[in-house]
Motif scaffolding. Structure first.
Motif, mmCIF file in Angstrom:
data_model
loop_
_atom_site.group_PDB
_atom_site.id
_atom_site.type_symbol
_atom_site.label_atom_id
_atom_site.label_comp_id
_atom_site.label_asym_id
_atom_site.label_seq_id
_atom_site.Cartn_x
_atom_site.Cartn_y
_atom_site.Cartn_z
ATOM 1 N N HIS A 1 2.057 1.040 4.108
ATOM 2 C CA HIS A 1 2.044 2.455 3.643
ATOM 3 C C HIS A 1 3.504 3.249 4.220
ATOM 4 C CE1 HIS A 1 -0.173 6.172 1.559
ATOM 5 N NE2 HIS A 1 0.843 6.783 2.283
ATOM 6 N N SER B 1 -4.624 7.512 -6.609
ATOM 7 C CA SER B 1 -3.649 8.828 -6.907
ATOM 8 C C SER B 1 -3.901 9.459 -8.152
ATOM 9 C CB SER B 1 -2.170 8.162 -6.762
ATOM 10 O OG SER B 1 -2.005 7.174 -7.803
ATOM 11 N N THR C 1 -8.961 -2.004 1.837
ATOM 12 C CA THR C 1 -8.641 -2.113 3.136
ATOM 13 C C THR C 1 -9.092 -3.425 3.833
ATOM 14 O OG1 THR C 1 -8.270 0.299 3.154
ATOM 15 C CG2 THR C 1 -9.215 -0.809 5.274
ATOM 16 N N GLY D 1 -3.567 0.665 -3.773
ATOM 17 C CA GLY D 1 -3.189 -0.919 -3.372
ATOM 18 C C GLY D 1 -4.419 -1.994 -3.668
ATOM 19 N N ARG E 1 -0.975 1.064 7.938
ATOM 20 C CA ARG E 1 -0.809 0.257 6.832
ATOM 21 C C ARG E 1 -1.219 0.899 5.392
ATOM 22 N NH1 ARG E 1 -3.379 -4.759 7.958
ATOM 23 N NH2 ARG E 1 -5.325 -3.416 7.609
ATOM 24 N N GLY E 2 -2.212 1.899 5.624
ATOM 25 C CA GLY E 2 -2.795 2.675 4.473
ATOM 26 C C GLY E 2 -4.437 2.106 4.225
ATOM 27 N N ASP F 1 1.109 4.112 -6.383
ATOM 28 C CA ASP F 1 1.795 3.175 -7.275
ATOM 29 C C ASP F 1 1.450 3.547 -8.753
ATOM 30 O OD1 ASP F 1 1.944 0.553 -8.667
ATOM 31 O OD2 ASP F 1 1.922 -0.040 -6.669
ATOM 32 N N GLY G 1 -4.720 6.233 -0.708
ATOM 33 C CA GLY G 1 -3.473 5.870 -1.642
ATOM 34 C C GLY G 1 -4.048 4.733 -2.403
ATOM 35 N N PHE H 1 0.950 -1.190 0.086
ATOM 36 C CA PHE H 1 0.059 -0.182 0.127
ATOM 37 C C PHE H 1 0.821 1.228 -0.038
ATOM 38 C CE2 PHE H 1 -4.357 -1.739 2.191
ATOM 39 C CZ PHE H 1 -4.251 -2.567 1.228
ATOM 40 N N THR H 2 0.431 2.275 -0.703
ATOM 41 C CA THR H 2 1.553 3.299 -0.919
ATOM 42 C C THR H 2 0.770 4.601 -1.407
ATOM 43 O OG1 THR H 2 3.592 3.925 -2.070
ATOM 44 C CG2 THR H 2 1.937 2.712 -3.319
ATOM 45 N N LYS H 3 1.369 5.949 -1.213
ATOM 46 C CA LYS H 3 0.692 7.006 -1.688
ATOM 47 C C LYS H 3 0.550 6.835 -3.428
ATOM 48 C CE LYS H 3 1.235 12.062 -1.391
ATOM 49 N NZ LYS H 3 1.901 13.094 -1.219
#
Lengths: 392, 392
Positions: A193, A127, A342, A224, A335-336, A29, A222, A25-27
């Protein structure tokens, strides 16, 4: 105990999870949403050692691909990515609980006899959306009347925290320990994240979002995806219950704004279906979109008395090495929170923990029963899942 | 035969439909999407004489509310409109088959024992969206590679019609009779988008959309909602089967662009589940988003031999007073196509016909078994439902 033999015949035993997987999980990808979903799907299929062609059904959890990604027909596009036909496929949307709602959908497909091998994939790519779009989509989760008056999810959470502090013995610094704990857990989770720990001081000094909540009390959204494979086999993690409930939509209509009826009702139904009590829960993934929600939900789920959840945080009970670890994967807070991803990531984490597959520095020991709660909006719809390890 | 007694226990008998209702499908309905859904829901509940508080679950079929209406969390907002809590609620998306997919979802919820009283509401409000948004969302239903090359749904349909004319003995004028019939049926349906009959000449002279298809070969999108109440009671229309299948996503990958594998597979599964053959079908609602699709689907469903469906149109077999009436409510072509509403409106029409509730000038006589097929994209995912009247 009988196995399902196809359409129309229903299952006498609980579905089990035989494979899980997720993306980091990231801002942001760079991969398209469809590739994120396919990557998580491939990982869960590999983990289960199941070929995509064995699938009977595909259940995609996603909140807003049309608005965020200008993409429609996500479930069908994913079947194409996986190279499969002749399955039942659909997308399930339930805002921030889209993931767990898709899981519940698969759970019912197995129990109804429609599916013997069901893949659930939840994910979001936020994003891609401009800020105006994502803010509006997320804000419209609230009741129309409250939306029109400008009340947002963070402001509901801020009001709840303020009220909690007034009613009970917790204070602003105590609440910071939720984020400290969840960041610490995430720092040990390569899929999270955030990978850094934070201190109480950093949290208290972070910008105010909705007083008394600071930036570090709020989860990051974000990109994911996460996936789980549900089957009728006996050799996986048992899904002992998956229940959901709708609560009052407008927060103003609730008898107490600290009450989240949907979490309570879904939790009670899940305990009854799984034939367990709160005392049986060894580990839990709680929907901590805002730090204060971890306490409110722990209380609604009967894991602490009302007004007492803060003590479990402060005294270390909910730490990884405490007697009731909460959010060992970092929670939404760290974790984000890629909306549709989620709820599935919570189940992935519980499966890793129950199978003993979590890395040593994040592993929770001596556990047999895990609980996940995924919440839509500011608590207007919740899904609660109880998992039992093979030894349970 | 046993009735479900709650969560976990499954149903031995087929779910039945005890209430239906819809709004008038139209180009632009001034009411917000939520009000359209609530109106259809109220009508189905009234028809079934069931209070909203009796519901166990709510299943909302909608394709793109986030993009078209900037609205999220539709299922939860609808529970609030209906004044209910403590139900399971979620939205199902499957592009133009979102309605029937939500129906299938409710069908499984009943069969799995989760729900004993399930309300399915499908609807869309497309007039709110700007043309660029709605065009993009609808176009993105196709495979990425085909989308990027600019192939749209009408162009696929045009290519299919051209090929059909080359392979079989039908011609452009024969195809016009599909629209003539469906407009004639809609002219007797007060809920239909179009209320006027059209002539072969008008169709042939209407603007070219994708040669050989003219404007009057294409269904109108718009605003509208429809609802059905599914229960475990014995006194309604029996849902003998609801099955779905995914086919090849990219049309270019199909062995023959006139084949719609998903319709064939869903149809065969539905016949098997309902224990009927194509010869048992007395009336059908077919997904005629483009006139040529009515023929292709009738053939895939075994209601005519390949290359012969056109004869059933031309010789009047599929007229209201023919031996196999097709789209007595007007079909997508003339009842209209508010994406998420369409699949439910097909079921509403069949229930009206099977109960003998259709107005005299639209009623189909001597029928016991009806079939509906709702198709996503250009045939990449289909849902087929078989209903049986109380006397069947």
């Amino acid at each position: 105990m009988t196995q399902s033999t196809g359409s129309g015949e229903s299952l006498e035993e609980s579905p089990t999870i035989t494979g899980v997987g997720m993306t980091v999980f990231t801002k942001k990808d760079e991969r398209p949403l469809l590739e994120l979903l396919a990557t998580a799907a491939d990982r869960a299929l590999d983990d289960a050692d199941v070929s995509p062609t064995s699938l009977d059904s595909l259940h995609v959890g996603n909140a807003a691909a049309e608005a965020f990604n200008r993409r429609s027909g996500l479930a069908n596009a994913l079947t194409s990515e996986l190279g499969i036909t002749n399955v039942t496929a659909r997308r399930i949307e339930n805002t921030s609980a889209s993931g767990a709602s898709a899981f519940l959908d698969a759970f019912d497909a197995i129990r109804s006899g429609r599916s013997r091998v069901a893949l659930v994939v939840g994910g979001e790519k936020m994003s891609s959306a401009d800020t105006a779009t994502s803010t509006e989509i997320i804000s419209r989760i609230t009741h129309d009347a409250e939306y029109e008056q400008g009340v947002t999810l963070p402001s509901f959470a801020g009001l709840a925290a303020d009220r909690y502090f007034r009613l009970y013995d917790a204070d602003r610094e105590d609440l910071a320990h939720v984020a400290v704990k969840n960041h610490d857990n995430a720092s040990q989770n390569p899929y999270a994240h955030f990978d850094k720990q934070v201190t109480v001081e950093e949290i208290l000094e972070s910008p105010v979002v909705a007083d008394p909540l600071r930036l570090y009390d709020c989860c990051p959204t974000g990109d994911g995806a996460a996936a789980v494979l549900l089957t009728t086999k006996n050799n996986g993690v048992e899904v002992a219950a998956c229940e959901s409930a709708v609560g009052t939509h407008a927060v103003a209509d609730r008898p107490d704004p600290l009450e989240i009826e949907s979490v309570r009702e879904a939790g009670n139904s899940a305990y009854a279906s799984a034939d367990v009590t709160p005392a049986d829960i060894d580990v839990a993934c709680i929907h901590d979109a805002f730090s204060i929600l971890e306490w409110l939900e722990v209380e609604e789920l009967g894991l602490a008395e009302r007004g007492k959840a803060w003590q479990l945080t402060v005294d270390g009970t909910t730490d990884r090495d405490g007697s009731l670890p909460i959010n060992p994967g970092g929670g939404l807070k760290a974790r984000g929170h890629p909306l549709g991803g989620t709820g599935i990531s919570q189940i992935v984490e519980l499966v890793w923990q129950l199978r003993g597959d979590a890395p040593e520095n994040r592993a929770v020991s001596d556990i047999n029963c895990g609980l996940a709660v995924n919440v839509a909006g500011f608590g207007n719809n919740s899904v609660c899942t109880v998992l039992k390890g093979e030894e349970a």
